[in-house]
Design a protein around this motif. Structure first.
Motif, PDB file in Angstrom:
ATOM      1  N   ARG B  10       0.840  -1.201   0.000  1.00  0.00           N
ATOM      2  CA  ARG B  10       0.000   0.000   0.000  1.00  0.00           C
ATOM      3  C   ARG B  10       0.877   1.254   0.000  1.00  0.00           C
ATOM      4  O   ARG B  10       1.599   1.502   0.965  1.00  0.00           O
ATOM      5  N   GLY B  11       0.789   2.008  -1.073  1.00  0.00           N
ATOM      6  CA  GLY B  11       1.526   3.278  -1.158  1.00  0.00           C
ATOM      7  C   GLY B  11       3.024   3.125  -0.994  1.00  0.00           C
ATOM      8  O   GLY B  11       3.695   3.987  -0.410  1.00  0.00           O
ATOM      9  N   SER B  13       6.887   3.166  -1.641  1.00  0.00           N
ATOM     10  CA  SER B  13       7.994   3.749  -2.418  1.00  0.00           C
ATOM     11  C   SER B  13       9.281   3.131  -1.890  1.00  0.00           C
ATOM     12  O   SER B  13       9.425   2.941  -0.679  1.00  0.00           O
ATOM     13  N   THR B  20      15.000   6.757  -5.722  1.00  0.00           N
ATOM     14  CA  THR B  20      13.742   6.016  -5.600  1.00  0.00           C
ATOM     15  C   THR B  20      13.488   5.273  -6.902  1.00  0.00           C
ATOM     16  O   THR B  20      13.485   5.876  -7.977  1.00  0.00           O
ATOM     17  N   ARG B  23       7.590   4.049  -7.011  1.00  0.00           N
ATOM     18  CA  ARG B  23       6.837   5.136  -6.370  1.00  0.00           C
ATOM     19  C   ARG B  23       5.377   4.752  -6.193  1.00  0.00           C
ATOM     20  O   ARG B  23       4.728   4.331  -7.142  1.00  0.00           O
ATOM     21  N   ASP B  24       4.906   4.883  -4.958  1.00  0.00           N
ATOM     22  CA  ASP B  24       3.484   4.792  -4.653  1.00  0.00           C
ATOM     23  C   ASP B  24       2.826   3.533  -5.260  1.00  0.00           C
ATOM     24  O   ASP B  24       1.848   3.633  -6.007  1.00  0.00           O
ATOM     25  N   VAL B  25       3.353   2.418  -4.895  1.00  0.00           N
ATOM     26  CA  VAL B  25       2.866   1.157  -5.470  1.00  0.00           C
ATOM     27  C   VAL B  25       1.753   0.566  -4.597  1.00  0.00           C
ATOM     28  O   VAL B  25       1.924   0.415  -3.379  1.00  0.00           O
ATOM     29  N   ASP B  26       0.647   0.248  -5.222  1.00  0.00           N
ATOM     30  CA  ASP B  26      -0.422  -0.522  -4.571  1.00  0.00           C
ATOM     31  C   ASP B  26      -0.546  -1.841  -5.329  1.00  0.00           C
ATOM     32  O   ASP B  26      -0.710  -1.840  -6.545  1.00  0.00           O
ATOM     33  N   ALA B  60       8.422   4.625   2.042  1.00  0.00           N
ATOM     34  CA  ALA B  60       7.048   5.014   2.371  1.00  0.00           C
ATOM     35  C   ALA B  60       6.143   3.831   2.120  1.00  0.00           C
ATOM     36  O   ALA B  60       6.454   2.948   1.328  1.00  0.00           O
ATOM     37  N   GLY B  61       5.002   3.826   2.804  1.00  0.00           N
ATOM     38  CA  GLY B  61       4.004   2.786   2.569  1.00  0.00           C
ATOM     39  C   GLY B  61       4.187   1.568   3.456  1.00  0.00           C
ATOM     40  O   GLY B  61       5.098   1.518   4.297  1.00  0.00           O
ATOM     41  N   THR B 215       6.433   2.567 -11.393  1.00  0.00           N
ATOM     42  CA  THR B 215       5.238   2.234 -10.633  1.00  0.00           C
ATOM     43  C   THR B 215       4.686   0.926 -11.185  1.00  0.00           C
ATOM     44  O   THR B 215       5.270   0.356 -12.104  1.00  0.00           O
TER      45      THR B 215
END
Lengths: 286, 234
Positions: B10-11, B13, B20, B23-26, B60-61, B215
């Motif tokens: 969830r989210g 990075s 990085t 980025r922002d992977v779900d 992150a996430g 992503t």
């Protein structure tokens, strides 16, 4: 021949042979991991760092009168510190392992020179640089031999206990990590074993030539064995046989023992590689 | 846990140092998925795997493997790395490679139990390794080595298989050997996630595909084989 038999009856020469066998036993076992785990540079770095430990020992013995310290204890202290530093360096972002090794290699040597410069030579007369760097097996008394025997016994116990785990981390450390093994702790075990072996071998061939004894016999073992245990066994046998041959030649020809041992090992390794190449070439019809 | 995703991102990075890569992977990986992970070199496919295995901590996430943090959950994953990373001169033979897959479960003092011996035998049979179990790594063909690595991953009876380009650098003739084992694993209910550059020979098993390029985006598996995307797969 009579001269040779006379030499072999001298206790210091007997110590020299016994110390060589002890160092070779550990070399064959730990050297196998050095070769298959590509730790040759690590071994070089740690071996040279021991020079700092020898200098440190002379300094604290002569200036502060620390009676329990000895050059071998100092070497063990510094080599283990170097082993830990390499493992920590490897886990530090942005720092390459070979950079840490190079730094330790040079700083260890420099510390040795500085410590020996500031030691009190009126209290202790140190071994010469030549003896420390290129070996002087005549300095191995029975007390030192007993310490070497104890260190070898403990280290071999560790090699046997961690045999499978060290094989796994040197074969595929990522898989080891994923499967839940404590790779950092095992890395420490392996590097400390390398450190201890370096100190023992340095007593035989000197700091500069440690790499030869730590790698070449084990490399011969890996050429002729299918598994790790065979690599260790053949490596140990080769190390003992070639080192003893080197010592006998050095007595017969009155050459420095450490250098003679390394030359014998190097020559036989080159011959083995050449014969193997010819044999493989013949097998594929070249 | 039984109905939730096996792996959930969830989210997320993640990257290396200050860079990085993802980025922002779900992403959810569900039981029964046979997922192809595709994308350009440097797009983050291997990084995605490393995040799921707990080898990289995301910047992150959150990541969960079977409801656990990746470092714990990854013990239920069978991981098969790229075949090219191995030293072919290493003195170890196929059966020993397979046995390595059990070590993480054995504690400080490993002992060979009958159950473990049986698990090794089963995994070797499953991946068709038995016939060359005594062969040294350097003596194995690429396909044999890959099957030994598959057996190592399967010996601990994982619920998920993560494979990093399992057929890269293999001849087309031997890819089928690896694909057969993967198809069998999928048929036995093991969730398979595989980085690949093509689905040739395995397309019939793949029921999900994601493209990773910084992503992660879901794509139609049929599109990867050049066929028109039919209904039901995504």
């Amino acid at each position: 021949m009579t001269d040779l038999l006379y030499y072999l009856s001298i206790p210091l020469i007997q110590n020299m042979f016994a110390a060589t066998v002890l160092a070779c036993v550990l070399c064959g076992a730990v050297g196998a991991y050095v070769v298959v785990g590509r730790k040759v540079a690590v071994t070089g770095g740690i071996a040279h760092t021991t020079f700092g430990g020898v200098g440190f020992a002379y300094y604290v013995m002569s200036v502060y009168g620390v009676s329990w310290m000895s050059p071998m204890a100092g070497a063990l202290l510094f080599s283990m510190a170097a082993a830990v530093a390499i493992v920590i360096g490897r886990r530090t972002d942005g720092v390459r392992e070979d950079t840490v090794i190079g730094a330790l290699w040079a700083v260890g040597m420099a510390l040795g020179v500085v410590f020996m410069c500031y030691m009190d030579r009126s209290v202790i007369v140190p071994s010469s640089y030549e003896s420390i760097l290129f070996g002087n097996m005549l300095l191995i008394d029975s007390g030192k031999l007993a310490v070497m025997a104890a260190v070898t016994a403990v280290s071999m116990a560790a090699v046997l206990f961690f045999y499978r785990d060290l094989r796994i981390i040197t074969f595929d450390r990522v898989h080891a990590k994923v499967s839940g093994m404590n790779v950092t702790a095992l890395d420490l075990v392996l590097h400390v074993l390398i450190a201890v072996t370096c100190v023992l071998v340095a007593n035989v061939v000197g700091i500069v030539m440690v790499i030869a004894l730590m790698t070449v016999p084990a490399a011969m073992g890996s050429l002729f064995s299918r598994g790790m245990a065979g690599t260790m066994a053949i490596g140990t046998a080769a190390a003992i046989a070639l080192s003893l041959l080197g010592l006998l030649l050095s007595l017969a020809m009155d050459t420095p023992p450490g250098a003679t041992v390394v030359l014998v090992i190097g020559t036989v390794f080159a011959a083995v590689l050449a014969v193997r190449r010819l044999a493989l070439g013949a097998a594929v019809g070249e | 846990m039984a109905d939730g995703p096996l792996i959930s991102l969830r989210g997320v990075s993640a990257g290396y140092g200050r860079g990085t890569v993802l980025r922002d992977v779900d992403l959810d990986i569900n039981r029964g998925d046979f997922m192809a992970v595709v994308g350009p070199n440097g797009g983050g496919k291997t990084t995605l795997f490393r995040v799921m295995l707990g080898l990289i901590v995301p910047s992150a996430g959150t990541v969960e493997v079977m409801g656990m943090p990746p470092r714990e959950g990854c013990r239920r994953i069978g991981y098969v790395p790229q075949f090219g990373v191995f030293d072919r001169g290493y003195p170890v033979y196929a059966e020993q490679v397979v046995r390595m897959g059990l070590r993480g479960r054995q504690g400080m003092l490993p002992r060979r139990t009958r159950e473990q011996e049986e698990a090794v035998r089963r995994a070797m049979e499953y991946a068709d390794v038995t016939s060359f179990g005594g062969r040294r790594v350097g003596e194995m063909s690429g396909g044999q080595m890959q099957r030994a690595l598959l057996a190592r991953a399967l010996v601990s009876e994982p619920e998920i298989l993560l494979l990093d380009e399992p057929t890269a650098s293999l001849d087309p003739s031997v890819r089928g050997e690896v694909h057969r084992v993967l198809a069998k694993a999928a048929g036995d209910g093991i969730t398979v996630v595989m980085i690949t550059h093509g689905l040739e020979g395995i397309a019939h098993c793949v029921n999900r595909a994601v493209r990773v390029d910084g992503t992660v985006s879901e794509v139609c598996p049929s599109a990867l084989t050049g066929a028109v995307c039919g209904g039901g797969l995504l």
